[in-house]
Design an enzyme around this catalytic site. Structure first.
Site, PDB file in Angstrom:
ATOM      1  N   GLU A 513       0.859  -1.177   0.000  1.00  0.00           N
ATOM      2  CA  GLU A 513       0.000   0.000   0.000  1.00  0.00           C
ATOM      3  C   GLU A 513       0.900   1.234   0.000  1.00  0.00           C
ATOM      4  OE1 GLU A 513      -4.370   1.104   1.489  1.00  0.00           O
ATOM      5  OE2 GLU A 513      -3.473  -0.774   2.031  1.00  0.00           O
ATOM      6  N   GLU A 791      -2.343   0.043  13.350  1.00  0.00           N
ATOM      7  CA  GLU A 791      -3.421   0.563  12.491  1.00  0.00           C
ATOM      8  C   GLU A 791      -4.771   0.424  13.188  1.00  0.00           C
ATOM      9  OE1 GLU A 791      -3.814  -1.702   8.883  1.00  0.00           O
ATOM     10  OE2 GLU A 791      -4.939  -0.102   7.897  1.00  0.00           O
TER      11      GLU A 791
HETATM   12  C1  BGC Z   1      -5.147   2.573   4.503  1.00  0.00           C
HETATM   13  C2  BGC Z   1      -5.635   3.647   5.405  1.00  0.00           C
HETATM   14  C3  BGC Z   1      -6.431   4.557   4.527  1.00  0.00           C
HETATM   15  C4  BGC Z   1      -7.620   3.740   4.142  1.00  0.00           C
HETATM   16  C5  BGC Z   1      -8.749   4.411   3.491  1.00  0.00           C
HETATM   17  C6  BGC Z   1      -6.337   1.784   4.084  1.00  0.00           C
HETATM   18  O1  BGC Z   1      -6.058   0.675   3.373  1.00  0.00           O
HETATM   19  O2  BGC Z   1      -4.156   1.822   5.068  1.00  0.00           O
HETATM   20  O3  BGC Z   1      -4.852   4.119   6.347  1.00  0.00           O
HETATM   21  O4  BGC Z   1      -6.693   5.797   5.002  1.00  0.00           O
HETATM   22  O5  BGC Z   1      -7.257   2.593   3.447  1.00  0.00           O
HETATM   23  O6  BGC Z   1      -9.776   4.115   4.258  1.00  0.00           O
END
Ligand code: BGC
Length: 936
Positions: A513, A791
């Protein structure tokens, strides 16, 4: 053009400081010293490409006098080190009566590409004294337009890549050149280099600079960075060689989310083959010059040792393919091909305005385990971001494999499921029997553990070193208190920030990501600014948000946005709003009006987009992927935990952000002197506020959804009418009942909740949440070994194990936004006017924390606050730098209960009591250190 470049090494700079004060002798000796001179937020930058660079300095004093201010300054800019001589002078500001020490524009004649100038400043203080001239600093102008690159061409390896996107070996490019035409020494040499992909530059076998992963991630269809390096000491008389290794990087490698974009390539999003652009300018003492540029006279090969490289997947290095001496003259490159020239990309080639990504620290392994025979796992003791330097012993042709992970499985193997499609694996093949040292250069990983296989015996602990790499932004904050768990939390927040600054503010550093997710930085930006000087970093990244803005005004969900912002991943409440919120944070912390001026139209387009889709001013339509208050406690998987009740309804949530963005646009307009827009957006914000109130707030203060988060956000954004605030607060408190007193907020409401609790009479509850160790809490993470912020609140739970591996990073900073509460509420340090020209110190001591201290090195110097409570007495130490005013708010309503430096407050000459009736005592102080004591 480039002939005007002058050499100004540190030694030369120091020598003319001695003569500098001659002109200031007439005035009495001042008590202020200007130090820390910077240009465009950087120390002696080598490539500035803005027309009017902004200068700044800080003021220090060795005097014990308080209340010191700057009344005037004078700046001199010269072409050479001869700052006193009129002939070399480029510009002087003259004596300017002003307290300004930052954001001061250079107003002299336009400087030429490649030109270097020296500058210094002196200041006058409010006691009538003048400082000596500061030590000189410099800045150099970069290459300003395509012509300044002369005949330099974009070049690359001639091999046509096969179809598909599998990584290709890293191209190696080289060029021999001679300086034999001049018998004189090299006076100075500077190299400008850019790449599509990554570039690692060498001259005469020496690595150029200490920057890594350059140029950094931008939208390569619009902007590509170049870097400049002073290579004076690299050039030999006679034969020389310049060489470059190219990496795939963000341009040609894997970029986060590529795997899930329908129909898109898995990697090579911007292009398939890396390319290079170089201009090397050498000036000799006899006044002659030599310019070496990239073109088809360079030699190129794909047969080098970096067999494949990818930021997410890792690097494969075969030492048998090494070509010793490839980057020095005399190397036999007869088997190499000629590089080919490519058309220049449409993107503007711009100087890097932010601090480089580089290795900023190292970590040594603390343990090795062997969960299976021949599988060695190094523990670095800290979840970190970067890569490793290893020295292992092996046999010729043997390959070792290094896999990186953040956490371990219960039986001690590495847990990799949460990495999704990011392999994070480096491989090294030995060229000969014996020890070899290897460090990858075109990848980075998020990890604490490294699994090494392929060794024939257990390696020593010191055979692996963690190289911690991130965008270098000076660390400017400190925090400590009497509770070790909270101290570890603060460390975790800082480590998570370090790991997520890689040219863009990423969400996470480990899985596939690693995007510049806008919502995450919106939540975290104030904490980020307290921890690190983000000014230069944001100067780079805020333009990325404009590059990623959709044609209809939607800001992207992440910036840069390589997947077509018009089509997908755009326009989400609290994500797109970062295009408005984050520049405003930059303005508050650094007083940067230019960022506002450049972003203003984009911010207006965003607000207008939402308004156009939602004429009734409730943001019910067109919310894109609509993430809402992400990872709020409705997402927790815990036995007995309420399945619903934590998430703010999405239209309520969205309308709050619509309101606040519109209000910020109005505030931006006011700062920029755009009176009409200020009125227009001020009125629009009021109307949104009224629509919100009518639709979502009941007469009894209830807000639709009835969530902790909803009350916290509405109070935080000022959406609750005064008459209903007490009731709304009471309801917010009531919403702790279903959770047995626990927190239930998500990414965007956690900081507002903590702040509103403290500001609205429930500070004890805020402390209870801070110190809590039950799931969900920060304390739970710390108690269970977290060294970075998770997270998810429930990333891992005892007895249950990991959350959904599809989304379970252990280094996400959003919930670490509590850092802002620690600096800004617990210790109470808040900017009062932009750039901390004045500061509020409004500490909120609370139960079960005996003492706390924090400091913040602002753009105007260090601000510090410390408190200690004993038997209800509070001792408060405050330090304010010269030229900054502070409003200190003491936690008592009775000024008679307070002393400063042992004397009653009212008797102090240095403290002005501004307000005490019906509120906490507020006193105004100037620079200096103060010891307040407040009795119960
Ligand atoms: C990310 C988040 C991001 C989100 C959007 C995720 O996969 O890791 O931190 O803001 O997607 O909702």
């Amino acid at each position: 053009m480039l002939q005007t470049w002058i050499r100004l090494g540190a030694v030369a700079l120091a020598s003319f400081a001695l003569t500098a004060f001659a002109t200031a002798r007439q005035e009495p000796k001042g008590v202020l010293t200007p130090t820390g001179l910077r240009c465009e937020y950087l120390v002696n930058p080598l490539a500035v490409d803005v027309a009017k660079p902004r200068l700044s300095w800080e003021l220090t004093t060795s005097s014990d006098k308080r209340n010191l201010t700057q009344t005037a300054y004078e700046i001199v800019v010269a072409k050479t080190r001869n700052l006193d001589g009129k002939d070399d002078r480029v510009w002087t500001s003259g004596v300017v009566k002003s307290p300004s020490t930052c954001q001061i524009e250079y107003e002299g004649p336009r400087l030429q590409a490649g030109q270097s100038v020296v500058w210094r400043v002196r200041v006058w203080d409010n006691l009538g004294g003048a400082s000596e001239w500061s030590a000189p600093a410099l800045w150099s102008v970069g290459l300003l337009n395509p012509q300044d690159w002369g005949s330099a061409k974009w070049i690359g390896d001639p091999t046509s890549p096969a179809a598909g996107t599998t990584p290709l070996p890293s191209p190696m490019l080289r060029k021999n050149f001679s300086t034999a035409h001049s018998k004189e020494k090299v006076d100075h040499a500077v190299v400008y280099v850019s790449a599509l992909g990554l570039c690692d530059l060498w001259i005469n076998e020496r690595h150029v600079g200490d920057q890594a992963l350059a140029p950094e991630w931008t939208d390569y269809t619009k902007h590509v960075q170049y870097q400049a390096y002073d290579v004076t000491n690299y050039i030999e008389s006679g034969d020389n060689c310049i060489g470059a290794l190219l990496g795939d990087g963000w341009y040609a490698g894997k970029v986060g989310l590529a795997g899930i974009v329908p129909g898109g390539p898995a990697r090579a999003i911007y292009g398939r083959q890396p390319r290079l652009l170089v201009r090397l300018d050498i000036s000799f003492a006899d006044g002659t010059h030599r310019c070496i540029v990239s073109d088809n006279t360079w030699e190129s090969t794909l047969t080098g040792p970096i067999v494949s490289n990818d930021l997410l997947d890792g690097e494969t290095y075969d030492a048998r393919r090494e070509m010793r001496g490839w980057n020095k003259p005399g190397f036999d490159a007869s088997a190499w091909a000629h590089a080919v020239e490519f058309d220049a990309p449409a993107a503007a080639v711009v100087a890097q305005p932010n601090g480089p990504i580089r290795v900023n620290r190292e970590l040594h392994a603390v343990a090795i385990t062997e969960p299976k025979p021949g599988v060695y796992i190094f523990d670095l003791g800290q979840n970190m971001v970067g890569w490793c330097r290893v020295t292992f012993t092996g046999k010729a042709g043997a390959t070792i494999t290094m896999r990186h992970a953040e956490v371990l499985n219960p039986h001690g193997s590495i847990y990799t499921a949460n990495l999704r499609g990011a392999a994070q694996t480096d491989r090294y093949t030995f060229a000969a029997d014996g020890p070899a040292t290897y460090e990858p250069r075109f990848t980075y990983h998020g990890f604490r553990y490294v699994e090494v296989t392929g060794l024939s015996s257990k390696p020593p602990l010191d055979s692996l070193v963690g190289r911690v790499a991130n965008s270098s932004a000076p660390e400017v904050g400190s925090f400590e208190c009497s509770d070790p768990m909270v101290n570890r939390l603060w460390q975790n927040i800082l480590w998570t920030q370090r790991g997520n600054l890689m040219g863009v503010p990423t969400d996470c550093p480990q899985r596939d990501e690693r995007c510049g997710w806008m919502g995450d930085i919106l939540a975290f930006a104030p904490t980020a600014c307290f921890n690190m000087d983000m000014a230069a970093f944001l100067t780079k990244w805020i333009p990325d948000t404009r590059d990623a803005q959709a044609a209809d005004g939607r800001f992207a969900d992440f910036s840069p946005h390589p997947y077509g912002p018009d089509k997908r991943f755009s326009g989400v409440p609290a994500w797109g709003d970062a295009g408005v919120f984050v520049p405003w944070v930059a303005y508050r912390y650094y007083g940067d009006q230019r960022i506002l001026a450049e972003q203003f139209d984009a911010a207006v387009r965003w607000v207008e987009y939402i308004r156009a889709k939602n004429p009734d001013l409730l943001w019910k339509k067109s919310r894109g992927n609509d993430y809402g208050d992400w990872l709020n406690a409705d997402t927790l998987k815990l036995e007995g935990w309420p399945a619903k009740g934590a998430e703010v309804p999405k239209d309520v949530f969205a309308t709050m952000f619509f309101y606040r963005s519109t209000q910020i646009v109005a505030e931006m307009a006011k700062v920029l002197g755009k009176t009409e827009e200020a009125t227009k957006y001020g009125e629009l914000a009021d109307n949104i506020g009224r629509a919100f109130e009518t639709a979502y707030i009941s007469q009894d203060g209830a807000i639709t959804g009835d969530t902790q988060a909803g009350y916290a956000l509405a109070l935080h954004f000022g959406l609750v009418p005064e008459a209903l605030r007490a009731q709304a607060t009471a309801r917010m408190i009531d919403r702790f009942r279903p959770y047995d007193g626990q927190i239930s907020t998500g990414f965007h409401s956690t900081l507002p909740l903590m702040t509103q609790l403290s500001l609205r009479g429930h500070n004890d509850d805020a402390y209870r949440l801070l110190l809590n160790r039950k799931m969900p809490s920060w304390g739970y993470e710390v108690d269970h070994g977290a060294t970075t912020v998770w997270e998810r609140w429930d990333g891992w739970v005892e007895g249950r194990g990991f959350q959904d591996p599809g989304m379970n990073s252990f280094a996400h900073y959003a919930i670490g936004a509590v850092g802002e509460w620690m600096y800004g509420t617990m210790l109470g340090i808040q900017p009062d006017s932009p750039g901390f020209a004045s500061v509020v110190i409004h500490p909120h001591p609370g139960p079960d924390v005996e003492w706390a201290n924090a400091s913040y090195h602002s753009i105007r110097g260090p601000i510090a606050c410390a408190w200690k409570q004993r038997e209800k007495q509070l001792r408060l130490s405050v330090t304010i730098p010269p030229n900054v005013m502070a409003m200190v708010v003491l936690p008592t309503r009775d000024a008679a209960k307070a002393t400063v430096d042992g004397k009653p407050l009212a008797n102090s000459q240095d403290v002005t009591i501004e307000k005490s009736a019906d509120s906490e005592v507020q006193c105004r102080v100037g620079s200096g250190s103060y010891e307040f004591v407040v009795q119960p």
